[in-house]
Design a protein around this motif. Structure first.
Motif, PDB file in Angstrom:
ATOM      1  N   ILE A  32      17.082  53.469   7.388  1.00 61.70           N
ATOM      2  CA  ILE A  32      18.544  53.340   7.416  1.00 61.70           C
ATOM      3  C   ILE A  32      18.851  52.456   8.619  1.00 61.70           C
ATOM      4  N   MET A  33      19.124  51.200   8.329  1.00 60.88           N
ATOM      5  CA  MET A  33      19.301  50.198   9.392  1.00 60.88           C
ATOM      6  C   MET A  33      20.733  50.333   9.903  1.00 60.88           C
ATOM      7  N   ASP A  34      20.916  51.042  10.971  1.00 60.53           N
ATOM      8  CA  ASP A  34      22.280  51.329  11.418  1.00 60.53           C
ATOM      9  C   ASP A  34      22.507  50.852  12.856  1.00 60.53           C
ATOM     10  N   TYR A  76      17.861  50.249   3.679  1.00 59.63           N
ATOM     11  CA  TYR A  76      19.234  50.542   3.255  1.00 59.63           C
ATOM     12  C   TYR A  76      20.138  49.459   3.828  1.00 59.63           C
ATOM     13  N   ALA A  77      20.615  48.582   2.952  1.00 56.32           N
ATOM     14  CA  ALA A  77      21.373  47.416   3.414  1.00 56.32           C
ATOM     15  C   ALA A  77      22.877  47.549   3.173  1.00 56.32           C
ATOM     16  N   PHE A  78      23.252  48.295   2.107  1.00 56.84           N
ATOM     17  CA  PHE A  78      24.689  48.448   1.798  1.00 56.84           C
ATOM     18  C   PHE A  78      24.844  49.661   0.899  1.00 56.84           C
ATOM     19  N   SER A  79      25.697  50.582   1.317  1.00 54.09           N
ATOM     20  CA  SER A  79      25.846  51.816   0.535  1.00 54.09           C
ATOM     21  C   SER A  79      27.035  51.706  -0.412  1.00 54.09           C
ATOM     22  N   ASN A  82      30.108  51.718   1.578  1.00 48.45           N
ATOM     23  CA  ASN A  82      30.429  50.612   2.498  1.00 48.45           C
ATOM     24  C   ASN A  82      31.525  49.673   1.963  1.00 48.45           C
ATOM     25  N   ARG A  85      34.908  49.278   3.878  1.00 51.72           N
ATOM     26  CA  ARG A  85      35.084  48.455   5.096  1.00 51.72           C
ATOM     27  C   ARG A  85      36.035  47.285   4.838  1.00 51.72           C
ATOM     28  N   ARG A 202      15.860  56.290  10.986  1.00 51.17           N
ATOM     29  CA  ARG A 202      17.261  55.871  11.121  1.00 51.17           C
ATOM     30  C   ARG A 202      17.506  55.442  12.558  1.00 51.17           C
ATOM     31  N   ARG A 208      22.085  61.653  10.349  1.00 56.89           N
ATOM     32  CA  ARG A 208      22.477  62.046   8.997  1.00 56.89           C
ATOM     33  C   ARG A 208      21.859  61.088   7.986  1.00 56.89           C
ATOM     34  N   SER A 210      23.641  59.879   5.150  1.00 58.45           N
ATOM     35  CA  SER A 210      24.628  58.941   4.592  1.00 58.45           C
ATOM     36  C   SER A 210      24.321  58.557   3.141  1.00 58.45           C
TER      37      SER A 210
HETATM   38  C1  IPE Z   1      24.493  53.850   6.285  1.00 64.05           C
HETATM   39  O1  IPE Z   1      25.154  53.471   7.433  1.00 64.05           O
HETATM   40  C2  IPE Z   1      24.429  52.721   5.313  1.00 64.05           C
HETATM   41  C3  IPE Z   1      23.558  51.614   5.688  1.00 64.05           C
HETATM   42  C4  IPE Z   1      22.804  51.541   6.737  1.00 64.05           C
HETATM   43  C5  IPE Z   1      23.545  50.529   4.755  1.00 64.05           C
HETATM   44  P1  IPE Z   1      26.717  53.713   7.637  1.00 64.05           P
HETATM   45  O2  IPE Z   1      27.070  53.111   8.929  1.00 64.05           O
HETATM   46  O3  IPE Z   1      27.471  53.271   6.450  1.00 64.05           O
HETATM   47  O4  IPE Z   1      26.782  55.308   7.688  1.00 64.05           O
HETATM   48  P2  IPE Z   1      27.881  56.289   8.264  1.00 64.05           P
HETATM   49  O5  IPE Z   1      29.207  55.809   7.739  1.00 64.05           O
HETATM   50  O6  IPE Z   1      27.818  56.203   9.739  1.00 64.05           O
HETATM   51  O7  IPE Z   1      27.490  57.631   7.762  1.00 64.05           O
END
Ligand code: IPE
Ligand code: IPE
Ligand code: MG
Length: 254
Positions: A32-34, A76-79, A82, A85, A202, A208, A210
């Motif tokens: 989960i690339m956050d 995970y590039a786009f949920s 997302n 946004r 993550r 979490r 997500s």
């Molecule tokens: C999760 O990250 C989705 C990706 C990494 C693509 P988000 O930034 O969308 O997750 P939340 O909103 O903090 O849970």
């Protein structure tokens, strides 16, 4: 003392690739690339600068994972969430796969990487889908690491769709209710061609999931870091795997 000084200089105690046990490299790593936005904010840059920088990390980590012998890497590039946004940011994110592949596809091919995608194609702009389709086609015969982009991916939607498919099979008499088991469920998920992740990483300090691979992560090892995705390096990947190698996976047994 010396160790502390070393850590301060950033040379730190992070492990090297050769300190990992080659016989216990996770087969499938999901990430989960956050933290792209916060990374940019910290530098007084617009959020999209973080996404651009994160793209470079994708390339670095793919090459490093391939070298380590990881077979599947899901990013995970786009949920499916997302889309909430601002439009400008979404538009930018939708252009990234194309940009990424324009710059990196040749090197990915050189490294024998196979590109794949996991997500709902319908809502995606056609330029995003066509760039990915082209990369998937060009790399389909490669035998190295599978780089699986989770794009417009949401686990709950994926499971709902699977349940609908299974219900249809039952309704049409191809399957009985008694035959519905874990294998049937897994087969109907978008990840049907991949084994479950062994390790989930993550970044950015969020603890979490997500809506990411909720079924598939049932017995994965979880590893979190405060580091933002654009500053995640090979060394952090090695650190995660080193920690993974220390864990005892019991699957409910002893
Ligand atoms: C999760 O990250 C989705 C990706 C990494 C693509 P988000 O930034 O969308 O997750 P939340 O909103 O903090 O849970
Ligand atoms: C991850 O970084 C990329 C996507 C979710 C598309 P974010 O954009 O979520 O960055 P933060 O979490 O706001 O810092
Ligand atoms: Mg985020």
């Amino acid at each position: 003392m010396i160790k502390r000084l070393w850590a301060k200089l950033g040379k730190s105690s992070l492990p090297k690739a050769d300190s990992l046990a080659p016989e216990n490299i996770p087969l499938h790593v999901a990430i989960i690339m956050d933290g792209n936005g916060r990374w940019a904010k910290k530098r007084g840059l617009p959020r999209v600068a973080g996404h651009r920088s994160g793209m470079k990390t994708v390339k670095r980590i793919t090459i490093a994972a391939n070298r380590l012998g990881i077979k599947y890497l899901t990013m995970y590039a786009f949920s499916t969430e997302n889309w909430k946004r601002p439009k400008d940011e979404v538009d930018f994110l939708m252009k990234l796969p194309q940009q990424f592949l324009e710059i990196e596809l040749d090197e990915l091919i050189k490294n024998n990487v196979q590109v794949r995608m996991m997500g709902t194609r319908e809502k995606l702009p056609s330029h995003t889908v066509s760039a990915l389709e082209e990369a998937i086609k060009k790399t389909e015969n490669n035998t190295g690491l599978v780089l699986n982009f989770a794009l417009n991916y949401g686990s709950r939607l994926e499971m709902l769709e699977a349940v609908k498919e299974i219900a249809k099979d039952v309704q049409q008499g191809h399957l009985s209710v008694a035959e519905i088991d874990e294998t049937v469920m897994s087969r109907n998920l978008l990840s049907c061609e991949l084994p479950d992740p062994d390790l989930l990483i993550r970044t950015s300090g969020e603890l979490r999931l997500s809506n990411f691979m909720l079924w598939q992560l049932a017995y994965s090892e979880l590893w979190f870091t405060d580091v933002y995705w654009p500053e995640f390096t090979e060394k952090h990947l090695y650190e995660a795997i080193q920690e993974y190698q220390r864990r005892a996976r019991r699957y409910g047994g002893l």
